[in-house]
Design an enzyme around this catalytic site. Sequence first.
Site, PDB file in Angstrom:
ATOM      1  N   THR A   1      43.229  39.437  37.782  1.00 16.60           N
ATOM      2  CA  THR A   1      42.981  38.258  36.966  1.00 16.60           C
ATOM      3  C   THR A   1      44.143  37.296  37.181  1.00 16.60           C
ATOM      4  O   THR A   1      45.280  37.735  37.378  1.00 16.60           O
ATOM      5  CB  THR A   1      42.882  38.606  35.472  1.00 16.60           C
ATOM      6  OG1 THR A   1      43.071  37.420  34.685  1.00 16.60           O
ATOM      7  CG2 THR A   1      43.935  39.601  35.049  1.00 16.60           C
TER       8      THR A   1
ATOM      9  N   CYS B   1      40.756  31.190  38.623  1.00 14.38           N
ATOM     10  CA  CYS B   1      40.263  32.184  37.678  1.00 14.38           C
ATOM     11  C   CYS B   1      39.323  33.054  38.493  1.00 14.38           C
ATOM     12  O   CYS B   1      38.497  32.528  39.244  1.00 14.38           O
ATOM     13  CB  CYS B   1      39.541  31.538  36.507  1.00 14.38           C
ATOM     14  SG  CYS B   1      38.739  32.738  35.427  1.00 14.38           S
TER      15      CYS B   1
END
Length: 232
Positions: free
Chosen positions: A83, A197
């Site tokens: 992430t 992202c």
Amino acid sequence: MKTIGLLGGMSWESTVSYYHALNVGVKEALGGLHSAKIAMFSVDFAEIEQLQHEDRWEEAGEQLAQAALGIEAAGADFLLIATNTMHKVAPAVEDTISIPLLHIADATAEQLVQDDIICVGLLGTRFTMEQDFYKQRLIERYGIDVLTPEQEQRDVMHTIIFNELCCGKIRPSSREKVVAMIKQLRESGAQAVILGCTEIALLISRQDTDVPLYDTTQIHADAAVAEALSGH
């Protein structure tokens, strides 16, 4: 082959992409029935998301650090945090484990430098777009200028990520909004745009825009495969 440590679940939707990319990368490199050696821990993202939005980053860092210790104990030779946003707590994780952390911003920046990109747009969560832990790393360590959308667009991007992409919802209307953001970043001087992202690549691909896109999930996974096979 080294064992890749994968700290995922943030969200699991993009962790699936990581798992696929890591195994495909090893298979393409070695052929046959080869696949990646992976030690993985997947968190409950609802718990992490609550800590994010309540600005309880220290607690989030402690949770990820403990999970990373488990991954190290399982035999991982190095670690990926799957992430972008949670690299905000990367220092807390690095301080806890003894294996190296392969940082997603470094992997991305090294690719940008290789491609002679000196000004890049950044899309991601509000945390990633607005705070310094990601942008400043690119600026200070690699000399890359970083542009982000205006406040209203940042809010839209954040909402799309958490309310749609992390829940597996892919909406053409949201794709159009993100393509418009990419176009505006290009008009503001960005040579390319970072999909900062790990879920954004579920919505946007190179066929949606003529602006060069840097998919951090794929870049991070490629760097991990290279590390896993180094010295092979």
